[in-house]
Design a protein around this motif. Structure first.
Motif, short mmCIF file in Angstrom:
data_model
loop_
_atom_site.label_atom_id
_atom_site.label_comp_id
_atom_site.label_asym_id
_atom_site.label_seq_id
_atom_site.Cartn_x
_atom_site.Cartn_y
_atom_site.Cartn_z
N LEU A 1 6.64 9.24 4.06
CA LEU A 1 5.63 10.29 4.05
C LEU A 1 5.69 11.11 5.35
N ASP B 1 -4.19 -3.06 -5.52
CA ASP B 1 -5.10 -4.00 -6.20
C ASP B 1 -5.31 -3.67 -7.67
N ALA C 1 1.39 8.42 -4.55
CA ALA C 1 1.00 7.72 -3.31
C ALA C 1 2.12 6.74 -2.99
N VAL C 2 2.20 6.33 -1.74
CA VAL C 2 3.23 5.36 -1.38
C VAL C 2 2.62 4.13 -0.71
N GLU D 1 5.43 4.29 4.27
CA GLU D 1 4.64 5.31 4.96
C GLU D 1 5.54 6.19 5.84
N ASN E 1 -8.10 6.18 -11.25
CA ASN E 1 -8.66 7.50 -11.51
C ASN E 1 -7.57 8.55 -11.22
N HIS F 1 -6.26 9.48 -1.49
CA HIS F 1 -6.25 8.00 -1.49
C HIS F 1 -4.83 7.46 -1.41
N GLY F 2 -4.72 6.14 -1.27
CA GLY F 2 -3.42 5.48 -1.19
C GLY F 2 -2.95 4.96 -2.54
N SER F 3 -2.06 3.97 -2.49
CA SER F 3 -1.40 3.50 -3.72
C SER F 3 -2.17 2.41 -4.45
N ALA F 4 -3.33 2.02 -3.91
CA ALA F 4 -4.25 1.07 -4.57
C ALA F 4 -3.52 -0.09 -5.25
N GLY G 1 2.84 -0.53 -0.40
CA GLY G 1 2.53 -1.73 -1.17
C GLY G 1 2.82 -2.95 -0.33
N GLU H 1 -1.10 16.02 -2.76
CA GLU H 1 -1.26 14.60 -3.05
C GLU H 1 -2.74 14.22 -3.03
#
Ligand code: NAD
Length: 356
Positions: free
Chosen positions: A91, A285, A72-73, A88, A293, A280-283, A75, A277
């Protein structure tokens, strides 16, 4: 012939979830899968190293690869950059560069996770839908477009729904072929009663059915499809639709499962090359905490094996290993419920590897 994969860990939790997925890939290679892989940066990681989110090094590798696996990308540390340099944009650039016009968004709900959905467990348990969305045409790209002042002096917004026959045929082909690899049911979604563009869509998809006689084709208006997805989603196998309807329906379908950390995705071009991919995103947090996960990425690898490497056995082996781990009651934090065993990102990787 050895198939070459490009692996782009990206940012945030990307490197952690990719690390676990590559352990699975290594195991498949050790067991005889004829593939190799090379890493390249994308997004913020690429900006840090090369000053651009989709640098030439990454571009070359992805163009020559048979398939691309991405973490994922993005931040918060990159939010102040000029727009063309933001992660982004990397991507968007890779999607355009590889001409990825077909988006595959499965909504799969393993029976063990049925409680995570907001719908009743019996409505969604065991759900397995694939939405095939056209990604490069339709009202999102059609001309003329814009906001202008009309003859009455009033502001007017204009967008144009437009599809060429060849664009419908190429997405139709990909959707029929996907249905052949699954339960051989294809539902084409349109608004043929009101929109001429989609009336033509329906004619073309219907005519193509003679090339795929083993696939059972049905048609549904988009408003009904939106309703049926929450009423009786298990009636669907593969759904194919244009860009705008697909945008909305694929988000709706993914939410039936209630767990973003579980959902893989793929974007394919005409040759079957694809970018795989998690949805979801790069999370940021939870990045760097070994909490993410990795299953959406591991399931993206399964899609890569199925659609770009045409290796159904290996794809199923990975999916069954994931099912087994869930049946054992192992959960990362995002899908945790009482009575289950909480595991880390690498703990989940260990378990899938053992199940494999
Ligand atoms: P996100 O998907 O990264 O996170 C949303 C929430 O879901 C967070 O609470 C996060 O912790 C959780 N989550 C997501 N994936 C998880 C996983 N695998 N395991 C456990 N929890 C998980 O969305 P966001 O917060 O809106 O965006 C964060 C960054 O990701 C932004 O920079 C955004 O631009 C980027 N993004 C990238 C992609 C992509 O690479 N395709 C997609 C969406 C967002």
């Amino acid at each position: 012939m050895t198939q070459h994969l490009a692996i782009l860990p990206g940012d945030g939790i990307g490197p952690e979830i990719i690390e676990q997925t590559v352990r699975i890939l290594d195991r498949l290679i050790a067991d005889g899968l004829d593939a190799d892989y090379q890493y390249a940066p994308l997004g913020g990681a690429a900006y840090d190293e090369y000053g651009h989110p989709y640098p030439e090094f990454t571009q070359k590798l992805c163009r020559s690869a048979d398939a691309v696996l991405l973490g994922a990308v993005g931040g918060p540390q990159y939010d102040q950059l000029d727009r063309p340099l933001r992660p982004e944009r990397g991507l968007l650039a890779i999607r355009k560069d590889l001409n990825l016009f077909a988006n595959f968004r499965p909504a799969i709900l393993f029976p063990e996770l049925a409680n995570a959905s907001t719908l009743k467990p019996e409505v969604v348990s065991g759900l397995n839908i694939l939405i095939v969305r056209e990604l490069t045409g339709d009202i999102y790209f059609g001309e003329p477009r814009g906001i202008h002042t009309n003859a009455q002096g009033e502001r007017e917004g204009v967008n144009t729904m437009r599809y060429a026959e060849s664009e419908i045929r190429r997405i139709g082909k990909i959707a029929y072929e996907a249905a052949q690899k699954r339960n051989k049911k294809l539902c084409s979604v349109d608004k043929a009663n009101v929109l001429e563009t989609t009336e033509m869509w329906r004619q073309i998809i219907t005519a193509m059915n003679s090339d795929y006689p083993d696939v059972e084709l049905t048609h549904m208006y988009v408003d009904n499809a939106a309703m049926q997805l929450v009423k009786a989603p298990k009636q669907f196998d593969v759904m194919v639709t244009g860009n705008i309807f697909g945008d909305i329906l694929s988000d709706e379908a993914s939410m039936l499962t209630g767990s973003i950390g579980m959902l893989p995705s793929a974007s394919l071009n005409e040759t079957g090359k694809g970018l795989y991919e998690p949805s979801h995103g790069s999370a940021p947090d939870i990045a760097g905490q070994n909490k993410a996960n990795p299953l959406a990425t591991i399931l993206s690898l399964a899609m890569l094996l199925r659609y770009s490497l045409s290796n159904e056995d290996a794809a199923q082996r990975v999916e069954q290993a994931v099912g087994k781990v869930l049946a054992q009651g192992l959960r990362t934090g995002d899908i945790y419920e009482d009575g289950c065993t909480l595991v880390s990102c690498s703990g989940m990787g260990d378990a899938v590897l053992a199940a494999l």
